[in-house]
Design an enzyme around this catalytic site. Structure first.
Site, PDB file in Angstrom:
ATOM      1  N   ARG A 332       0.848  -1.182   0.000  1.00 59.91           N
ATOM      2  CA  ARG A 332       0.000   0.000   0.000  1.00 59.91           C
ATOM      3  C   ARG A 332       0.889   1.239   0.000  1.00 59.91           C
ATOM      4  O   ARG A 332       1.841   1.322   0.767  1.00 59.91           O
ATOM      5  CB  ARG A 332      -0.911   0.017   1.237  1.00 59.91           C
ATOM      6  CG  ARG A 332      -1.825   1.231   1.222  1.00 59.91           C
ATOM      7  CD  ARG A 332      -2.857   1.190   2.323  1.00 59.91           C
ATOM      8  NE  ARG A 332      -2.261   1.398   3.627  1.00 59.91           N
ATOM      9  CZ  ARG A 332      -2.952   1.347   4.764  1.00 59.91           C
ATOM     10  NH1 ARG A 332      -4.240   1.061   4.745  1.00 59.91           N
ATOM     11  NH2 ARG A 332      -2.373   1.556   5.923  1.00 59.91           N
ATOM     12  N   GLU A 430     -12.480   2.608   1.533  1.00 59.97           N
ATOM     13  CA  GLU A 430     -12.586   3.011   2.933  1.00 59.97           C
ATOM     14  C   GLU A 430     -13.304   4.336   3.111  1.00 59.97           C
ATOM     15  O   GLU A 430     -13.613   4.740   4.219  1.00 59.97           O
ATOM     16  CB  GLU A 430     -11.216   3.008   3.637  1.00 59.97           C
ATOM     17  CG  GLU A 430     -10.079   3.629   2.869  1.00 59.97           C
ATOM     18  CD  GLU A 430      -8.720   3.373   3.506  1.00 59.97           C
ATOM     19  OE1 GLU A 430      -8.644   2.757   4.576  1.00 59.97           O
ATOM     20  OE2 GLU A 430      -7.709   3.813   2.908  1.00 59.97           O
ATOM     21  N   ASN A 453     -11.753  -0.635   8.837  1.00 57.22           N
ATOM     22  CA  ASN A 453     -11.463   0.246   9.979  1.00 57.22           C
ATOM     23  C   ASN A 453     -11.880   1.673   9.665  1.00 57.22           C
ATOM     24  O   ASN A 453     -12.548   2.336  10.453  1.00 57.22           O
ATOM     25  CB  ASN A 453      -9.968   0.224  10.312  1.00 57.22           C
ATOM     26  CG  ASN A 453      -9.441  -1.175  10.497  1.00 57.22           C
ATOM     27  OD1 ASN A 453     -10.201  -2.065  10.845  1.00 57.22           O
ATOM     28  ND2 ASN A 453      -8.162  -1.389  10.253  1.00 57.22           N
ATOM     29  N   CYS A 501      -9.366  -6.093   4.230  1.00 56.61           N
ATOM     30  CA  CYS A 501      -8.092  -6.105   4.959  1.00 56.61           C
ATOM     31  C   CYS A 501      -8.166  -5.304   6.256  1.00 56.61           C
ATOM     32  O   CYS A 501      -7.168  -5.122   6.939  1.00 56.61           O
ATOM     33  CB  CYS A 501      -6.954  -5.587   4.076  1.00 56.61           C
ATOM     34  SG  CYS A 501      -7.156  -3.870   3.575  1.00 56.61           S
TER      35      CYS A 501
HETATM   36  C1  PEP Z   1      -8.566   0.105   7.168  1.00 53.57           C
HETATM   37  O1  PEP Z   1      -8.831   1.305   7.194  1.00 53.57           O
HETATM   38  O2  PEP Z   1      -9.381  -0.791   7.412  1.00 53.57           O
HETATM   39  C2  PEP Z   1      -7.191  -0.344   6.823  1.00 53.57           C
HETATM   40  C3  PEP Z   1      -6.921  -1.605   6.585  1.00 53.57           C
HETATM   41  O3  PEP Z   1      -6.197   0.586   6.811  1.00 53.57           O
HETATM   42  P1  PEP Z   1      -5.614   1.278   8.130  1.00 53.57           P
HETATM   43  O4  PEP Z   1      -6.100   0.489   9.313  1.00 53.57           O
HETATM   44  O5  PEP Z   1      -4.129   1.282   8.030  1.00 53.57           O
HETATM   45  O6  PEP Z   1      -6.197   2.665   8.086  1.00 53.57           O
HETATM   46 MG    MG Z   2      -7.490   2.748   6.415  1.00 50.21          MG
END
Ligand code: PEP
Ligand code: MG
Length: 565
Positions: A332, A430, A453, A501
């Site tokens: 990423r 997201e 998340n 993820c």
């Molecule tokens: C998410 O937002 O779910 C993610 C996998 O990225 P991060 O937790 O690093 O923001």
């Molecule tokens: Mg994220």
């Protein structure tokens, strides 16, 4: 929260204390460590005396008085004797003993009624900093990463008001048995790093930090999310039993490593791993991961003074790609912003989670982005690499990201440097806008990965790092489930891969729900992979799909018990 149990002694840590190394000195080295601290105190005393004698006659009188106060503090037994005692009794290294004492004093002074005395707390802090500076010139050069705990010492449990994700990285090498913080949310990056370390952690405790003292015995129950301080012997025995049962269960799970993840009705599931640092790639391979589904590359950039250049990044990415031996590695691009900041870069945004984060940050800094893209492209010659773009919300960002990738390719062509030409490019889902209007994004990318998340944070308007709203952070909210369903279904219609993820993917309570939503690609911490696989092996995908569809169509609150076997 991070799972498991730990029993050990509390180490209370403040923000300043994170800057110094913490380790236990061997019994035979205690005298030398005491002498090292005493020598640093003497150096600080000499410095203050020198400054006092060098003061020009015309400086304001307050300055002389200030130096005198500092000399008196330095001579007081609270600074000159008690930290030495801490080294003798607890075997802490000099820096740790000094900052532990400084913290205790800081708290005592902060509670005083008299304003003059409260002010002296600041002077004490400055005197301690002077001694720490003197200690830095002596021969302890150990850092968290290198520090080791002596074999027979009790496990140490870090208790802090808050730990930033960057500081959590510094603690990673210190072999702590568990973490507990007053602040933080279950999906904050602090909790995520703790989870990736495979040690129990409990966040959002409110006032744990002020209720505990260095050296208290504590049980961290990462299963229930509680801490038990100075427990009775019977409770300790019970937790030792739970701890050994848990260890047996983990050993048992290890037998699933090479078993393919296939549901009872024959649906093949891909289980990839999330990593934050290249060193974790081995744990992913050891857990039998099908690849890296999310390499949070920003952690390479955090907790350091200078940014990694193209070669350093290339080495890091290449190491992960080689470790995975031909399995896909999804890197990423930099997701800096919100709770992940670069050292020395103060955010000016009033609400950084909604500010210039991730792809927005990179597109505003084309050189930084180009450097990373070249490094990722170069690593692709060692295996199978994919690029994943975080926090996409607009189609013009998609076009700009592709243009940056094309330009990085041209740079490498001009330099005659090799890279794979079939690298897939994907984006994180997201931002709710993308999950709602998903079609053009599905079309634009080779694959999508749902970051639950942030998707939950932005859909429910809940700061994932704020403990006051942690209880409202709800992966089962019908709106969240519909967005996930919409993304997965759009992927199926277009024949493109859509994975999850975010932390939902590694939560065994939600595995059946995600299977029921039609998910076939999961990515999670290596430590969670076999637990999730066990759930998959016992699940019937089609039966779950029918049940989940019924609940979604009714737009009802999801009741997980409906999905039980
Ligand atoms: C998410 O937002 O779910 C993610 C996998 O990225 P991060 O937790 O690093 O923001
Ligand atoms: Mg994220």
């Amino acid at each position: 929260m991070s799972r498991g149990y730990a029993i050990g002694r509390v180490v209370v840590i403040g923000a300043a204390a994170l800057e110094v190394s913490h380790y236990r000195v061997a019994p035979e080295d205690v005298d030398a460590e005491c002498a090292r601290l005493q020598a640093a105190i003497a150096t600080a005393r000499d410095e203050l005396a020198q400054m006092a004698s060098d003061l020009p006659a015309d400086v304001p009188r307050e300055l002389g008085a200030f130096l005198q106060v500092h000399s008196m503090i330095l001579a007081d037994s609270m600074i000159s004797v008690e930290p030495v005692e801490i080294i003798r009794t607890r075997h802490y290294n000099a820096e740790w003993a000094l900052t532990a004492q400084g913290q205790a004093l800081g708290e005592q002074f902060a509670m005083m009624d008299d304003e003059y005395m409260r002010e002296r707390g600041n002077d004490i802090r400055q005197v301690i900093e002077r001694i720490l500076h003197a200690l830095a010139g002596t021969d302890s050069k150990r850092t968290w990463r290198e520090s080791t705990l002596t074999e027979h010492s009790d496990p140490l449990i870090v208790v802090a008001h808050d730990i930033s994700p960057a500081d959590m990285l510094k603690l990673r090498g210190g072999r702590f048995a568990a973490f507990a913080t007053d602040l933080g949310g279950g999906t904050s990056h602090t909790a995520i790093v703790a989870r990736s370390m495979g040690v129990p952690a409990v966040v959002a405790l409110g006032s744990a930090r002020s209720l505990m003292r260095d050296g208290d015995t504590v049980i961290v129950d990462g299963e229930a999310g509680v801490l038990l301080v100075n427990p009775a012997p019977r409770v300790l025995d019970e937790y030792r039993r739970r701890q050994s049962d848990y260890a047996l269960e983990r050993a048992d799970l290890a037998t699933l490593k090479d078993v393919p993840a296939i549901t009872l009705d024959g649906v093949e599931i891909t289980l990839c791993a999330n990593i934050e640092l290249p060193e974790e790639a081995q744990a992913a391979a050891d857990a039998g991961a099908d690849g890296i589904g999310l390499f949070r590359s920003e952690f390479l950039f955090m907790g350091r003074d200078t940014l990694p250049d193209e070669d350093e990044q290339y080495e890091a990415y290449a190491m992960v790609v080689r470790t995975l031996g031909g399995k896909t590695v999804t890197i990423r691009t930099l997701d800096i912003g919100a709770d992940k900041t670069l050292d020395g870069e103060a955010t000016v945004a009033t609400n950084p989670a909604l500010g210039q984060r991730a792809i927005r940050y990179c597109l505003a800094r084309p050189e930084l982005f180009a450097t990373q893209l070249r490094a990722i492209l170069r690593a692709s010659v060692h295996g199978k690499v994919q690029i994943l773009i975080p926090m996409i919300a607009h189609l013009r960002e998609v076009r700009a990201a592709y243009a940056a990738i094309a330009s990085a390719r041209r740079d490498l062509d001009a330099r005659g440097v090799a890279y794979a030409t079939d690298i897939e490019v994907g984006a994180m889902v997201e931002v709710p806008a993308v999950a709602i209007a998903i079609e053009p994004f599905i079309e634009a990318f080779d694959f999508l990965s749902i970051g639950t998340n942030d998707l939950i944070q932005y859909t429910l308007a809940i700061d994932r790092t704020d403990p006051d709203v942690d209880a409202l952070y709800d992966p089962l909210h019908p709106a969240v489930l519909r967005l996930i369903a919409n993304s997965i279904n759009a992927g199926a219609r277009a024949g493109k891969r859509v994975s999850v993820c975010g932390e939902m993917a590694g939560d065994t309570e939600l595995t059946r729900l995600l299977l029921g939503l039609g998910l076939t690609h999961f990515s999670m911490h290596p430590t969670q992979l076999l637990d999730v696989k066990r759930e998959i092996l016992a699940a019937h995908s089609n039966a779950l799909r029918a049940k989940v569809a019924t609940v979604l169509n009714r737009a009802a609150e999801m009741d997980l018990t409906l999905l039980n076997r």
